[in-house]
Design a protein around this motif. Structure first.
Motif, PDB file in Angstrom:
ATOM      1  N   ARG A 240      20.523  14.283 -52.506  1.00 27.81           N
ATOM      2  CA  ARG A 240      19.254  13.375 -52.550  1.00 27.81           C
ATOM      3  C   ARG A 240      18.564  13.813 -51.101  1.00 27.81           C
ATOM      4  O   ARG A 240      17.830  12.733 -51.044  1.00 27.81           O
ATOM      5  CB  ARG A 240      19.869  11.953 -52.647  1.00 27.81           C
ATOM      6  N   GLY A 241      19.031  14.722 -50.289  1.00 22.94           N
ATOM      7  CA  GLY A 241      18.342  14.816 -49.048  1.00 22.94           C
ATOM      8  C   GLY A 241      18.855  14.273 -47.792  1.00 22.94           C
ATOM      9  O   GLY A 241      18.317  14.290 -46.736  1.00 22.94           O
ATOM     10  N   LEU A 242      19.992  13.538 -47.788  1.00 22.90           N
ATOM     11  CA  LEU A 242      20.736  13.254 -46.774  1.00 22.90           C
ATOM     12  C   LEU A 242      21.169  14.085 -45.604  1.00 22.90           C
ATOM     13  O   LEU A 242      21.762  15.144 -45.944  1.00 22.90           O
ATOM     14  CB  LEU A 242      21.919  12.117 -47.123  1.00 22.90           C
ATOM     15  N   LYS A 243      20.618  14.195 -44.565  1.00 25.15           N
ATOM     16  CA  LYS A 243      21.047  15.202 -43.522  1.00 25.15           C
ATOM     17  C   LYS A 243      22.311  15.033 -43.251  1.00 25.15           C
ATOM     18  O   LYS A 243      23.151  14.178 -42.934  1.00 25.15           O
ATOM     19  CB  LYS A 243      20.301  14.548 -42.090  1.00 25.15           C
ATOM     20  N   VAL A 244      22.920  16.392 -42.915  1.00 22.10           N
ATOM     21  CA  VAL A 244      24.483  16.320 -42.612  1.00 22.10           C
ATOM     22  C   VAL A 244      24.525  16.557 -40.988  1.00 22.10           C
ATOM     23  O   VAL A 244      23.627  17.188 -40.334  1.00 22.10           O
ATOM     24  CB  VAL A 244      25.008  17.790 -43.395  1.00 22.10           C
ATOM     25  N   ILE A 245      25.512  15.933 -40.629  1.00 22.77           N
ATOM     26  CA  ILE A 245      25.827  15.995 -39.125  1.00 22.77           C
ATOM     27  C   ILE A 245      26.894  16.795 -38.950  1.00 22.77           C
ATOM     28  O   ILE A 245      27.832  16.463 -39.584  1.00 22.77           O
ATOM     29  CB  ILE A 245      26.063  14.341 -38.661  1.00 22.77           C
ATOM     30  N   PRO A 246      26.469  17.876 -38.189  1.00 27.32           N
ATOM     31  CA  PRO A 246      27.515  18.689 -37.842  1.00 27.32           C
ATOM     32  C   PRO A 246      29.048  18.069 -37.346  1.00 27.32           C
ATOM     33  O   PRO A 246      29.026  17.272 -36.536  1.00 27.32           O
ATOM     34  CB  PRO A 246      27.103  19.699 -36.742  1.00 27.32           C
ATOM     35  N   ARG A 247      30.032  18.573 -37.722  1.00 30.35           N
ATOM     36  CA  ARG A 247      31.381  18.241 -37.562  1.00 30.35           C
ATOM     37  C   ARG A 247      31.866  18.711 -35.987  1.00 30.35           C
ATOM     38  O   ARG A 247      31.840  19.812 -35.598  1.00 30.35           O
ATOM     39  CB  ARG A 247      32.584  18.411 -38.436  1.00 30.35           C
ATOM     40  N   PRO A 248      32.322  17.923 -35.011  1.00 29.69           N
ATOM     41  CA  PRO A 248      32.685  18.553 -33.577  1.00 29.69           C
ATOM     42  C   PRO A 248      33.869  18.937 -33.863  1.00 29.69           C
ATOM     43  O   PRO A 248      34.708  18.608 -34.875  1.00 29.69           O
ATOM     44  CB  PRO A 248      32.772  16.873 -32.833  1.00 29.69           C
ATOM     45  N   THR A 249      34.217  19.738 -32.707  1.00 30.67           N
ATOM     46  CA  THR A 249      35.853  20.218 -32.653  1.00 30.67           C
ATOM     47  C   THR A 249      36.770  18.942 -32.490  1.00 30.67           C
ATOM     48  O   THR A 249      36.389  18.191 -31.531  1.00 30.67           O
ATOM     49  CB  THR A 249      35.746  20.961 -31.577  1.00 30.67           C
ATOM     50  N   GLU A 250      37.724  18.549 -33.553  1.00 28.01           N
ATOM     51  CA  GLU A 250      38.617  17.493 -33.274  1.00 28.01           C
ATOM     52  C   GLU A 250      39.728  17.767 -32.604  1.00 28.01           C
ATOM     53  O   GLU A 250      40.367  18.660 -32.463  1.00 28.01           O
ATOM     54  CB  GLU A 250      38.873  17.041 -34.971  1.00 28.01           C
ATOM     55  N   THR A 251      40.037  16.666 -31.895  1.00 30.05           N
ATOM     56  CA  THR A 251      41.320  16.533 -31.257  1.00 30.05           C
ATOM     57  C   THR A 251      41.937  15.214 -32.256  1.00 30.05           C
ATOM     58  O   THR A 251      41.488  14.151 -32.191  1.00 30.05           O
ATOM     59  CB  THR A 251      41.375  15.845 -29.890  1.00 30.05           C
ATOM     60  N   VAL A 252      43.104  15.642 -32.868  1.00 30.28           N
ATOM     61  CA  VAL A 252      43.497  14.913 -33.711  1.00 30.28           C
ATOM     62  C   VAL A 252      44.519  13.819 -33.105  1.00 30.28           C
ATOM     63  O   VAL A 252      45.408  14.075 -32.177  1.00 30.28           O
ATOM     64  CB  VAL A 252      44.503  15.568 -34.690  1.00 30.28           C
TER      65      VAL A 252
END
Length: 256
Positions: A240-252
């Motif tokens: 539907r066109g919603l913009k994807v926000i890049p996933r940061p490098t995670e610290t769990v």
């Protein structure tokens, strides 16, 4: 234990091991930039971490609880990991009780977008609540909360959950102690945006073998379906066109 927000007493053990089942309706409401509102049914367990339930015979495939599915060291017990996490924040329950609301492993699969731990001291007073959030990428983050008498608490968002929501804003959580009814909600407030709201409503049953089997037949493969539905909703929003926000490098957080 104190009364919860609905006026019920906090959980009274429903079975010999104190476990209970909640058949639930989970609702997510997003109003902008694209409106998306969906509801689905599932079920969750409320267990005492000192007495995790063990189902007889083949029913064990319908209810598994492993430390590796939650915060802390997979080699330790669920309760020991909670105690170690709290110790890092200078909280000692001194032989108190910890109740966890979460989905169980079903045929080897588990997915818990949110697990909640109500932590009591030896006198039965609620000391704190842990909200353990998982995303679909295998990440985990714990929020340590001190709710008021109605179960309300706030905390800054610190964890990437949805590819369409940035890591900013404030969670307004309502996490009253479970009684005969379950009524939880999380609202995400962000600058200049309408809130995103997730709510969970359920009714309690004792976690007897008969009820476990009946619930699993009525709501089969619950964790598999939760995981699949979240991904389907994400695909719909992307299309539907919603913009994807890049996933940061995670610290769990909360996982060794």
């Amino acid at each position: 234990m104190r009364a919860n927000a609905s006026g019920d007493r906090a959980l009274i053990p429903a079975t010999e091991n104190g476990a209970a089942l909640y058949t639930c309706r989970l609702r997510h409401v997003r109003t902008e930039p694209i409106r998306n509102d969906f509801t689905y049914r599932t079920y969750l367990w409320l267990i005492d971490l000192d007495q995790p339930p063990r189902m007889p015979g083949p029913l064990r495939f319908l209810a598994g609880f492993r430390a590796s599915d939650h915060l802390g060291d997979p080699a330790l017990s669920l309760r020991r990991n909670v105690d170690q996490y709290l110790a890092q924040h200078e909280i000692d329950l001194t032989d108190g009780r910890v109740l966890m609301l979460a989905g169980a492993r079903v045929f080897g699969h588990v997915f818990n977008p949110l697990s909640v731990y109500w932590c009591y001291d030896r006198d039965g007073e609620l000391r704190c609540v842990i909200a353990e959030v998982h995303n679909t990428y295998g990440g985990l983050h714990c929020y340590l909360l001190t709710p008021d008498e109605l179960g309300r608490a706030s905390t800054d968002k610190q964890f990437y959950v949805s590819p369409f929501i940035p890591i900013e804003g404030t969670y307004r959580m309502l996490l009253p102690e479970p009684g005969d009814r379950l009524a939880l909600s999380i609202r995400l407030d962000q600058p200049g945006r309408a809130p995103f709201v997730a709510s969970l409503r359920g009714a309690r049953r004792p976690a007897t073998p008969r009820n476990v089997l009946r619930t699993a037949l009525r709501l089969p493969l619950a964790p598999q379906l939760v995981s699949a539905r979240i991904r389907v909703q994400g695909i719909k929003l992307f299309l539907r066109g919603l913009k994807v926000i890049p996933r940061p490098t995670e610290t769990v957080s909360g996982r060794r």
